[in-house]
Design an enzyme around this catalytic site. Structure first.
Site, short mmCIF file in Angstrom:
data_model
loop_
_atom_site.label_atom_id
_atom_site.label_comp_id
_atom_site.label_asym_id
_atom_site.label_seq_id
_atom_site.Cartn_x
_atom_site.Cartn_y
_atom_site.Cartn_z
N LYS A 155 -5.94 40.16 5.41
CA LYS A 155 -5.00 40.82 4.49
C LYS A 155 -4.37 39.79 3.53
CE LYS A 155 -5.81 44.42 7.15
NZ LYS A 155 -7.12 44.58 7.61
N ASP A 158 3.02 40.55 15.26
CA ASP A 158 1.98 40.73 14.25
C ASP A 158 2.67 40.61 12.89
OD1 ASP A 158 0.16 41.71 12.39
OD2 ASP A 158 -0.73 43.14 13.79
N ARG A 215 -18.59 26.05 17.92
CA ARG A 215 -17.84 27.11 18.58
C ARG A 215 -16.57 26.52 19.22
NH1 ARG A 215 -20.78 28.53 22.90
NH2 ARG A 215 -19.25 27.49 24.19
N TYR A 274 -0.85 49.72 14.43
CA TYR A 274 -2.13 49.92 13.77
C TYR A 274 -3.12 50.61 14.73
CZ TYR A 274 -6.80 48.60 12.15
OH TYR A 274 -8.12 48.63 11.80
N1 PLP Z 1 -2.83 44.20 12.54
C1 PLP Z 1 -2.52 44.99 11.48
C2 PLP Z 1 -1.08 45.25 11.17
C3 PLP Z 1 -3.53 45.55 10.70
O1 PLP Z 1 -3.20 46.33 9.66
C4 PLP Z 1 -4.88 45.27 11.03
C5 PLP Z 1 -5.99 45.83 10.23
O2 PLP Z 1 -5.82 46.67 9.37
C6 PLP Z 1 -5.16 44.47 12.14
C7 PLP Z 1 -4.12 43.94 12.86
C8 PLP Z 1 -6.59 44.18 12.53
O3 PLP Z 1 -7.14 43.22 11.72
P1 PLP Z 1 -8.70 43.08 11.35
O4 PLP Z 1 -9.07 44.29 10.56
O5 PLP Z 1 -8.76 41.79 10.57
O6 PLP Z 1 -9.45 42.99 12.64
#
Ligand code: PLP
Length: 383
Positions: free
Chosen positions: A197, A172, A50, A102
């Site tokens: 992604k 992000d 961890r 998101y």
């Molecule tokens: N940021 C963006 C732009 C996303 O599209 C997503 C998920 O679709 C996330 C963060 C969150 O990621 P996760 O689904 O891996 O927790």
């Protein structure tokens, strides 16, 4: 060759030839939760997974190298990455974040602000009026998501940096990946990802990462919280993600090429109302995207003429685009944001953000373009 291009070569070879035991070409997967120490005063680099794990470290090193940062906290999801980031804030600190981010990120920020973990203002980063209003008070942290999910709005990272010289600026970078956007060169302090992604790229891992540009104190704090909250990514997930990462550049470029063709195809289609793709000259953020990105990406959205029923018929008629959440895999996906990815926002926030019921989002994959356009054409006929 540019530094960014050199970094891409480095990821192909990340960790190769470092196996101390058998000289395996590929770095091994260390699943062990614990590591033996030689004595109480003779501590090795690893004790408990961890806290630190060699496979997770290998991925963290590769991601930090690729973004051009000093280090990376690898997490169990993109949401865990955001959770970690928010632990840099104190209750009196002001956080600015996009009003159209998101849906689950939006939900988390709003819920934690209601619990007084920090003060929060959702901001329209895409207009001068929105920016003027946002920066009337100095924020401690600014979060950007550009291009935004799902409407592909473009925030000007350097311009936001100039307005908030003392804030922690976190981007992000999930939608473009480090191949198409380098936020550190535009003034960001932190880059975070849903590695679920494009970075993993094969829709078989949920993961995240927070990368720090140059502040060791911030990196230490993030690592401390990652260890203490237990938001760490699992070694197997790190192994898979590192495997996917090696082909990131070729995948992203091929998918982007397909997306450009599809955007043009949709824009000329009589059953389409509006196409949201930053590569189109008609897109509101086109000029900024041209300047700050190295490509327009493989994500796009569009509204169909009609209501939710027409959008549903279209999505269900597709065969090459799976109707599914998520994005950034080798396979093409279609998503209905209002009822899927952005449902957590609530109807009011969705309406404000422009996420209408006839909006569909495509994550364009690397299939042959003729198959993709033929599939879209037959689905239009089915509506
Ligand atoms: N940021 C963006 C732009 C996303 O599209 C997503 C998920 O679709 C996330 C963060 C969150 O990621 P996760 O689904 O891996 O927790």
């Amino acid at each position: 060759m540019s530094t960014n291009k050199r970094r891409r070569t480095k990821i192909v070879r990340a960790g190769i030839g470092t196996d101390p035991a058998y000289k395996a070409v590929m770095p091994p997967l260390y699943l062990s939760s614990t590591f033996q120490i030689d004595g109480l005063s003779e501590r090795g680099a690893y004790e408990y997974s961890r806290t630190r794990n060699p496979t997770r470290d290998e991925l963290g090193k590769a991601l930090a190298d690729l973004e051009g940062g000093i280090g990376c906290a690898v997490t169990s999801s993109g949401m865990a990455a955001l959770t970690l980031l928010l632990h840099l804030l104190e209750p009196e600190d002001l956080l600015l974040a996009p009003y159209d981010m998101y849906g689950r990120s939006y939900w988390l920020l709003r819920a934690l602000a209601e619990k007084k973990h920090f003060r929060l203002k959702f901001v329209d980063f895409y207009s001068d009026a929105g920016l003027d209003e946002a920066f009337s008070e100095s924020p401690r942290m600014v979060i950007l998501e550009t291009p935004s999910n799902p409407l592909m709005r473009i925030a000007d990272i350097a311009a936001v940096r100039a307005r908030a010289p003392d804030a922690i600026l976190a981007c992000d970078n999930t939608f473009l990946s480090p191949i198409l956007q380098a936020p550190f060169t535009l003034g960001a302090d932190i880059v975070f990802h849903s590695t679920t992604k494009f970075i993993n790229g094969h829709s078989d891992v949920v993961g995240g990462a927070v990368i720090v540009k140059d502040d060791p104190e911030i990196l230490n704090t993030l690592n401390l919280w990652n260890n203490s909250l237990g938001t760490i990514g699992a070694p197997f997930d790190a192994y898979m993600t590192l495997r996917g990462l090696r082909t990131l550049e070729v995948r992203v470029h091929r998918a982007q090429e397909n997306a450009e063709t599809i955007a043009a195809f949709l824009q000329n289609h009589p059953q389409v109302e509006t196409v949201y793709y930053p590569g189109l000259a008609s897109h509101a953020g086109h000029e900024i995207a041209k300047r700050q990105q190295e490509g327009f990406g493989a994500m796009l959205s569009f509204t169909l003429k009609g209501e939710q029923a027409e959008a549903a018929r279209f999505a269900e008629a597709l065969e090459m685009f799976s109707l599914a959440q998520s994005l950034g895999g080798t396979e093409s996906l279609i998503n209905h944001p209002a009822s899927m990815t952005h449902v957590a926002m609530g109807a009011e926030a969705r309406a404000k953000a422009g996420v209408s019921d006839n909006l569909l989002r495509l994550s364009v994959g690397i299939e042959h373009i003729d198959d993709l356009t033929a599939d879209l054409e037959q689905a239009f006929k089915a509506v």
